[in-house]
Design an enzyme around this catalytic site. Structure first.
Site, short mmCIF file in Angstrom:
data_model
loop_
_atom_site.label_atom_id
_atom_site.label_comp_id
_atom_site.label_asym_id
_atom_site.label_seq_id
_atom_site.Cartn_x
_atom_site.Cartn_y
_atom_site.Cartn_z
N GLY A 181 2.70 8.32 3.75
CA GLY A 181 2.67 8.75 4.73
C GLY A 181 1.99 8.06 6.36
O GLY A 181 1.43 7.40 6.36
N GLY B 100 -1.22 7.19 7.24
CA GLY B 100 -2.60 7.25 6.91
C GLY B 100 -3.45 7.43 7.98
O GLY B 100 -4.58 7.88 7.90
N ARG B 101 -3.51 6.55 8.83
CA ARG B 101 -4.12 6.18 9.97
C ARG B 101 -3.29 5.83 10.83
O ARG B 101 -4.19 4.86 11.95
CB ARG B 101 -5.53 5.22 9.28
N ASP C 98 -10.23 6.73 5.05
CA ASP C 98 -11.27 6.76 6.42
C ASP C 98 -10.69 6.16 7.75
O ASP C 98 -10.97 7.69 8.53
CB ASP C 98 -12.62 6.14 6.45
N GLY C 99 -9.02 6.59 7.59
CA GLY C 99 -7.81 6.42 8.55
C GLY C 99 -8.51 5.56 9.61
O GLY C 99 -7.75 5.27 10.29
N ARG D 2 11.20 5.20 9.79
CA ARG D 2 11.10 3.88 8.45
C ARG D 2 12.75 4.29 6.93
O ARG D 2 13.30 5.13 6.73
CB ARG D 2 9.40 3.91 7.56
N ASP E 64 8.49 1.57 3.13
CA ASP E 64 7.91 2.08 4.42
C ASP E 64 7.48 1.55 5.47
O ASP E 64 7.37 1.54 5.95
CB ASP E 64 6.31 2.80 3.57
N ASN E 65 7.85 -0.14 5.31
CA ASN E 65 7.55 -1.10 6.19
C ASN E 65 8.53 -1.54 6.82
O ASN E 65 8.69 -2.73 6.96
CB ASN E 65 6.44 -2.49 5.41
N ASP F 90 3.40 -4.19 11.30
CA ASP F 90 3.07 -3.33 9.80
C ASP F 90 2.51 -4.79 8.95
O ASP F 90 2.85 -4.41 8.14
CB ASP F 90 3.08 -2.13 8.91
#
Length: 487
Positions: free
Chosen positions: A89, A91-92, A139-140, A200, A267-268, A277
């Site tokens: 999902g 995530g950053r 760490d995002g 997406r 997802d891209n 992305d």
């Protein structure tokens, strides 16, 4: 005034509800140093009037823009190198805002929705904005180098007429990051992209994974109404057909641009047919079908010439999701027909993309295919001696550029059987808008390329001496190239 009168907030994704995303808070960064600000992109949504202080407040600290509800980390799943992952999902990153394109920007575009009464919906999405419920153990954050690379990729693709997000903002954030695949510690940044959609294929996959037909139906109606409004409500095959057509056009333009996305996971890819992305991307140095962008793509799954196959495979996963809401066998058959239209659509768009890059008019399917085949044969034969980008630069405008091409630095390369076939195929086609050749860019001996050595050199100047001048000069040249090509 914080934004221009043309700014039109329209946070439509947020209306879908909490099952599609999670409200999050951005990271509190120790620094916010504005590094890149794309005012031309900002003007398309009425944000160009922000002062630098306001810009940093909205795109470094993420104070919500007027009329926006606050950040939402979007939920989605995805096949990553064809292995299904239900734990991903945003995530950053997060969806920071949605707004309408200003009417003037809609008029300037050469393709897509040019309805000035109801212009396109555009998203502000972030990367490196902090941890979310989908960060897992990461760490995002985003490396500054990663942000620089994304800005370069988007600018190059836009200059070549490829549907792409635009990097609106890059702000250095003053943290030292540890990364296993590059020298560490390395500098950190937060990036904001302006994109047509962040829905997406994997957004649909998540709903299908949980068997939520209601969510698939809601997502399809949401995406249909916003990105493919010509499709009738509830028409799943029609929606798939529109996504297939847009994806085929995008893939063909990647190939014509010599672009390798690198990570074509489900997802891209988004439902609007716009690329975004940019992680381990590359542009072809010369014709090489097996050229890969990611060091970890050891089997060449997403190699240059396999990108159409990858996009089709991903579309098959989207079709599988939509099959869950098909109400009859005829609808299932129509979904299959829509999916299988990808191949013919891709070839059709590939011919158009090569003609577009060569600056010539269509002469019909047979003649256009001859030119496509001849161009690829010439690139295949000459390889390093010619490279990819110079073919289109030297011969832009068709055979009217013969004196310029043959008298240029690659003049002696243009000989042999493959070149003769290319020359004869090119001679058949009339120039398209030949006045473009009057642009000063075409007087230069070399085109603007974006090969990995140059990318590394641009980063090295920043890393070693905090010298941003070479990067900004490159971005300015890419903007000039965009104006020159006018693709």
């Amino acid at each position: 005034m914080p934004v221009s009168p043309a700014y039109r907030p329209d946070p439509r994704f947020f209306e879908l509800g909490a099952e599609y995303g999670d409200a999050v808070k951005p990271a509190d960064f120790p620094q916010t140093i504005l590094r890149l600000r794309n005012d031309r992109a900002a003007a398309t949504v009425g944000l160009e009037t922000l002062s630098d202080a306001e810009w940093i407040a909205h795109f470094g600290r993420f104070d919500p823009l007027p009329g926006q509800p606050g950040p939402v980390a979007m939920r989605y799943h995805g096949h990553q190198f064809r292995v299904y992952n239900p734990e991903i999902g945003d995530g950053r990153g997060f969806l920071a805002a949605q707004m309408r394109e200003v009417p003037e920007a809609a008029l300037l575009r050469e393709q897509g929705d040019r309805d000035t009464q109801n212009p396109r919906l555009l998203d502000l999405g972030t990367k490196g904005s902090g941890q979310t419920p989908w960060s897992r153990h990461a760490d995002g954050r985003l490396t500054l180098k990663g942000g620089v690379r994304e800005a370069l990729a988007a600018a190059m693709l836009e200059s070549l007429g490829v549907p792409t997000c635009r990097i609106l903002s890059l702000i250095e954030t003053g943290e030292d990051l540890e990364r296993h695949d590059e020298p560490s510690p390395t500098r950190s940044a937060v990036m904001v992209r302006l994109s047509h959609s962040h829905i997406r294929f994997g957004t649909f996959q998540r709903a299908a994974y949980y068997g939520r037909k209601d969510q698939i139906e809601a997502l399809m109606e949401h995406a249909r109404s916003l990105y493919h409004p010509a499709v009738a409500p509830g028409d799943a095959p029609g929606f798939l057909a529109a996504v297939v057509e847009a994806s085929a056009a995008l893939t063909a333009k990647w190939i014509a641009a010599g672009f390798v996305h690198g990570v074509l996971n489900t997802d891209n890819l988004n439902v609007a047919g716009e690329s975004f992305d940019y992680g381990p991307w590359r542009f072809l140095p010369h014709y090489e079908p097996g050229f890969t962008a990611a060091y970890f793509d050891q089997n060449g799954l997403y190699a240059f010439a396999r990108q159409p196959e990858a996009v089709f495979w991903n579309l098959t996963q989207l079709a599988g999701c939509l099959k869950l809401i098909a109400e009859s066998e005829p609808q299932v058959a129509d979904l299959a027909a829509a999916l299988n239209a990808f191949g013919p659509a891709y070839i059709r768009h590939l011919r158009a993309a090569f003609l577009n890059r060569l600056g010539v008019k269509s002469l019909g399917e047979a003649a256009d295919q001859r030119l496509l085949d001849a161009t690829l044969a010439l690139a295949r034969e000459k390889k390093e001696a010619l490279r990819w980008e110079p073919i289109f630069f030297d011969w832009f405008g068709g055979f009217s550029s013969a004196a310029r091409a043959l008298g240029g630095v690659r003049g002696k390369t243009y000989q042999g059987e493959a070149f003769d076939a290319f020359r004869f195929a090119l001679m058949e086609h009339e120039p398209d808008r030949p006045e473009r050749l009057e642009h000063p860019m075409f007087a230069a001996p070399e085109p603007e390329e974006l090969l990995i050595d140059e990318v590394e050199a641009l980063w090295s100047a920043i890393d070693a001496a905090d010298d941003w001048a070479p990067l900004k000069a490159k971005l300015a040249r890419l903007e000039m190239a965009r104006e020159a090509w006018s693709l």
